[in-house]
Design a protein around this motif. Structure first.
Motif, PDB file in Angstrom:
ATOM      1  N   ASP A   4     -10.397 -23.591   6.652  1.00  0.00           N
ATOM      2  CA  ASP A   4      -9.054 -24.058   6.984  1.00  0.00           C
ATOM      3  C   ASP A   4      -7.995 -23.280   6.211  1.00  0.00           C
ATOM      4  N   GLN A   5      -8.286 -22.960   4.952  1.00  0.00           N
ATOM      5  CA  GLN A   5      -7.343 -22.187   4.148  1.00  0.00           C
ATOM      6  C   GLN A   5      -7.159 -20.789   4.728  1.00  0.00           C
ATOM      7  N   LEU A   6      -8.258 -20.164   5.170  1.00  0.00           N
ATOM      8  CA  LEU A   6      -8.175 -18.847   5.803  1.00  0.00           C
ATOM      9  C   LEU A   6      -7.316 -18.908   7.066  1.00  0.00           C
ATOM     10  N   ALA A   7      -7.591 -19.901   7.914  1.00  0.00           N
ATOM     11  CA  ALA A   7      -6.845 -20.027   9.167  1.00  0.00           C
ATOM     12  C   ALA A   7      -5.362 -20.261   8.899  1.00  0.00           C
ATOM     13  N   HIS A   8      -5.067 -21.078   7.903  1.00  0.00           N
ATOM     14  CA  HIS A   8      -3.671 -21.366   7.575  1.00  0.00           C
ATOM     15  C   HIS A   8      -2.941 -20.110   7.121  1.00  0.00           C
ATOM     16  N   ARG A   9      -3.597 -19.297   6.282  1.00  0.00           N
ATOM     17  CA  ARG A   9      -2.967 -18.065   5.802  1.00  0.00           C
ATOM     18  C   ARG A   9      -2.756 -17.078   6.949  1.00  0.00           C
ATOM     19  N   MET A  10      -3.710 -16.990   7.867  1.00  0.00           N
ATOM     20  CA  MET A  10      -3.567 -16.084   9.010  1.00  0.00           C
ATOM     21  C   MET A  10      -2.371 -16.476   9.878  1.00  0.00           C
ATOM     22  N   LYS A  11      -2.194 -17.779  10.082  1.00  0.00           N
ATOM     23  CA  LYS A  11      -1.070 -18.246  10.889  1.00  0.00           C
ATOM     24  C   LYS A  11       0.254 -18.104  10.137  1.00  0.00           C
ATOM     25  N   GLN A  12       0.199 -18.295   8.825  1.00  0.00           N
ATOM     26  CA  GLN A  12       1.412 -18.262   8.019  1.00  0.00           C
ATOM     27  C   GLN A  12       1.985 -16.862   7.894  1.00  0.00           C
ATOM     28  N   PHE A  13       1.099 -15.859   7.768  1.00  0.00           N
ATOM     29  CA  PHE A  13       1.539 -14.475   7.559  1.00  0.00           C
ATOM     30  C   PHE A  13       1.040 -13.596   8.705  1.00  0.00           C
ATOM     31  N   SER A  14       1.884 -13.426   9.716  1.00  0.00           N
ATOM     32  CA  SER A  14       1.487 -12.636  10.885  1.00  0.00           C
ATOM     33  C   SER A  14       1.285 -11.170  10.547  1.00  0.00           C
ATOM     34  N   GLU A  15       1.892 -10.697   9.421  1.00  0.00           N
ATOM     35  CA  GLU A  15       1.771  -9.279   9.075  1.00  0.00           C
ATOM     36  C   GLU A  15       0.353  -8.875   8.714  1.00  0.00           C
ATOM     37  N   TYR A  16      -0.535  -9.851   8.475  1.00  0.00           N
ATOM     38  CA  TYR A  16      -1.935  -9.503   8.209  1.00  0.00           C
ATOM     39  C   TYR A  16      -2.668  -9.102   9.487  1.00  0.00           C
ATOM     40  N   GLY A  17      -2.089  -9.431  10.632  1.00  0.00           N
ATOM     41  CA  GLY A  17      -2.663  -8.980  11.895  1.00  0.00           C
ATOM     42  C   GLY A  17      -3.900  -9.713  12.342  1.00  0.00           C
ATOM     43  N   MET A  18      -4.054 -10.977  11.951  1.00  0.00           N
ATOM     44  CA  MET A  18      -5.207 -11.771  12.368  1.00  0.00           C
ATOM     45  C   MET A  18      -4.735 -13.052  13.049  1.00  0.00           C
ATOM     46  N   ASN A  19      -5.264 -13.317  14.228  1.00  0.00           N
ATOM     47  CA  ASN A  19      -4.936 -14.534  14.973  1.00  0.00           C
ATOM     48  C   ASN A  19      -6.203 -15.378  15.122  1.00  0.00           C
ATOM     49  N   PRO A  20      -6.360 -16.457  14.337  1.00  0.00           N
ATOM     50  CA  PRO A  20      -7.596 -17.245  14.392  1.00  0.00           C
ATOM     51  C   PRO A  20      -7.752 -17.971  15.716  1.00  0.00           C
ATOM     52  N   VAL A  21      -8.927 -17.806  16.341  1.00  0.00           N
ATOM     53  CA  VAL A  21      -9.179 -18.449  17.632  1.00  0.00           C
ATOM     54  C   VAL A  21     -10.117 -19.639  17.504  1.00  0.00           C
ATOM     55  N   GLY A  22     -10.834 -19.743  16.377  1.00  0.00           N
ATOM     56  CA  GLY A  22     -11.751 -20.857  16.194  1.00  0.00           C
ATOM     57  C   GLY A  22     -12.779 -20.555  15.125  1.00  0.00           C
ATOM     58  N   THR A  23     -13.661 -21.528  14.906  1.00  0.00           N
ATOM     59  CA  THR A  23     -14.740 -21.359  13.938  1.00  0.00           C
ATOM     60  C   THR A  23     -16.084 -21.420  14.651  1.00  0.00           C
ATOM     61  N   VAL A  24     -17.083 -20.877  13.965  1.00  0.00           N
ATOM     62  CA  VAL A  24     -18.463 -20.939  14.468  1.00  0.00           C
ATOM     63  C   VAL A  24     -19.337 -21.444  13.335  1.00  0.00           C
ATOM     64  N   ASP A  25     -20.046 -22.523  13.573  1.00  0.00           N
ATOM     65  CA  ASP A  25     -20.949 -23.062  12.561  1.00  0.00           C
ATOM     66  C   ASP A  25     -21.902 -24.045  13.235  1.00  0.00           C
ATOM     67  N   SER A  26     -23.079 -24.166  12.679  1.00  0.00           N
ATOM     68  CA  SER A  26     -24.062 -25.090  13.246  1.00  0.00           C
ATOM     69  C   SER A  26     -23.658 -26.536  13.027  1.00  0.00           C
ATOM     70  N   VAL A  27     -23.014 -26.791  11.873  1.00  0.00           N
ATOM     71  CA  VAL A  27     -22.541 -28.129  11.540  1.00  0.00           C
ATOM     72  C   VAL A  27     -21.066 -28.024  11.167  1.00  0.00           C
TER      73      VAL A  27
END
Length: 481
Positions: free
Chosen positions: A167-190
């Motif tokens: 969640d912290q990673l996703a929040h930072r990606m959304k907060q700072f667009s200059e990093y060039g990452m747009n989170p689309v979701g997570t992948v995990d078994s649980v």
């Protein structure tokens, strides 16, 4: 569909295609190199023209500067794709490459048959190339940020793992667009639910389904966080992501201890990460303290006319003292009186009390706006903070460091916020790494603690200079309300 709607649809599609090409075009590096070649050639042409008045008068020898500079820029890894282009970080390596290319070219000119006055030629080439490369570097950074912020050219990013770190990673990606990452979701078994009950992204499926998810969501970046799957399954997923053409990032388990100076060594086939230790009581911070006091003394001397003028204006604005002294907590939890120019009138019985928003730090305008006219101007320009240069001279504060907090809030935040208490390993600062990232006034405390601890563990004299420079830009660009 109307003609205007069709035009808008085609325009939006063209914008998306252009953004995708800017982000993914395999020839983008070639274009970047070509632009640098042009800038270097402009530098040589300008220097030669400046000296002789003709581009051909000095022959081909000065043009050796262009390939030499290109090799040096590549050796500094300036053409490697990174998360974020930062002009302040890039300009140093670029200018050092220009200087070394000048020296190397001068040595070559002295070793072979050369035009007269090779030293004069190369000094002028150096000056022209330095200006041309600086402009090129600035335009390149601004263009990338513009595409990422305005054209939404950030890469679709998948996070492997769930929970607070994801969640912290996703929040930072959304907060700072200059990093060039747009989170689309997570992948995990649980799916691991954040104890606070806050989920930034939805789980798109199990780790075994990673290739299909990458294909369906056109994922370009994969970040491996803390997945619940077994080690072997995560390694298999990394290999699958790389085979699908995505770039893979890995969050180290002990990420709190990993700074920018950490590097990888290998023991046989096993990677070992070497962690640089920053000692807040070591000689580096003793030197920092001495430089802070010298800079604060010079600052007070240069700004003394403004200082005296503000003293007169504050005194005449409303009844009360010129300075406002508030107890704050500094290094090792020791309290001190933090000085500011008084920017508010005295409180009245009818004024409503300030209620802090849960999770945010106090600060800014608390409760009823009691700022005077000169107080508003000082707050907008941060001139009310000038008396803290006296705190720096006393040794209570540093020019750069975590912003100090009031005693009644420190114990509360230390109990609620992870690593909050670690901010007090160093002296409090007039400005800080958190503040130049927009964390001023009533902003999240956890974010401040994250940025402040990053600053402490990655401290360098250059980082202090960078923060001071960014503070000036922040004050000019975004005044506080």
């Amino acid at each position: 569909m109307t003609r205007s709607a069709t035009a808008q649809s085609l325009g939006a599609r063209f914008g998306r295609n252009l953004s995708d090409r800017v982000r993914n075009d395999p020839y983008l590096t070639i274009i970047t190199v070509a632009v640098d070649v042009i800038a270097a050639a402009i530098g040589v042409a300008g220097g030669v023209q400046w000296l002789s008045g003709s581009l051909t008068a000095l022959g081909w020898h000065p043009w050796l500067f262009v390939p030499t500079l290109l090799v040096l820029l590549a050796s500094r890894k300036l053409y490697r794709r990174g998360l974020r282009r930062n002009f302040i970080d890039e300009i140093g390596p670029v200018q050092s490459a220009v200087a070394f290319a000048t020296l190397i070219t001068l040595a070559l000119l002295l070793a072979i048959e050369t035009p007269s006055r090779p030293g004069t030629v190369m000094i002028r080439v150096w000056l022209c190339a330095a200006c041309a490369l600086t402009i090129t570097c600035l335009v390149r950074v601004l263009m990338q940020r513009w595409f990422r912020a305005k054209r939404h050219s950030s890469a679709p990013t998948l996070i492997v793992g769930s929970g607070p770190v994801s969640d912290q990673l996703a929040h930072r990606m959304k907060q700072f667009s200059e990093y060039g990452m747009n989170p689309v979701g997570t992948v995990d078994s649980v799916t691991v639910v954040d104890p606070a009950g806050h989920q930034e992204l939805s789980n798109l499926g199990p780790l075994t389904d990673l290739p299909r998810i990458i294909r369906v969501h056109r994922v370009e970046e994969v970040v491996i966080a803390f997945a619940s799957a077994p080690h072997e399954q995560v390694v298999t997923a990394i290999r699958a992501a790389q085979q699908a053409g995505t770039r893979v990032w890995l969050v180290p388990r002990m990420f709190d201890t990993v700074g920018i100076h950490a590097h990888i060594e290998h023991l046989g086939g096993l990677p070992l990460m070497v962690l640089r230790h920053v000692d807040p009581r070591g000689w580096q911070f003793i030197l920092k303290g001495a430089l802070d006091r010298i800079a604060a003394g010079l600052g007070l001397l240069v700004l003394s006319p403004i200082f005296l003028l503000l003293m007169v204006l504050v005194r005449s604005s409303s009844p009360g003292p010129i300075f406002f002294a508030q107890q704050r907590i500094g290094r090792d939890g020791v309290p001190f009186d933090c000085l500011k120019f008084r920017s508010m009138r005295p409180p009245r019985d009818s004024d409503a009390e300030f209620v802090r928003v849960e999770g945010d730090a106090p600060g800014g305008v608390e409760g009823v706006d009691r700022r005077t006219t000169i107080g508003k101007i000082m707050r907008q320009t941060s001139l009310d903070e000038l008396p803290q240069l006296i705190n720096v001279l006393r040794g209570d504060m540093s020019l750069v460091g975590p912003r100090p907090e009031r005693p009644e809030y420190v114990d509360l935040f230390a109990a609620q916020i992870r690593r909050y208490g670690e901010r007090h390993r160093v002296k409090a600062g007039v400005t800080g790494w958190a503040q130049v990232h927009g964390l001023r006034g009533q902003t999240p405390i956890a974010d401040r603690a994250e940025w402040d601890n990053y600053y402490i563990e990655n401290w360098s004299l250059w980082l202090d200079i960078k923060i001071l420079f960014l503070t000036c830009i922040a004050v000019l660009e975004r005044p506080e309300d």
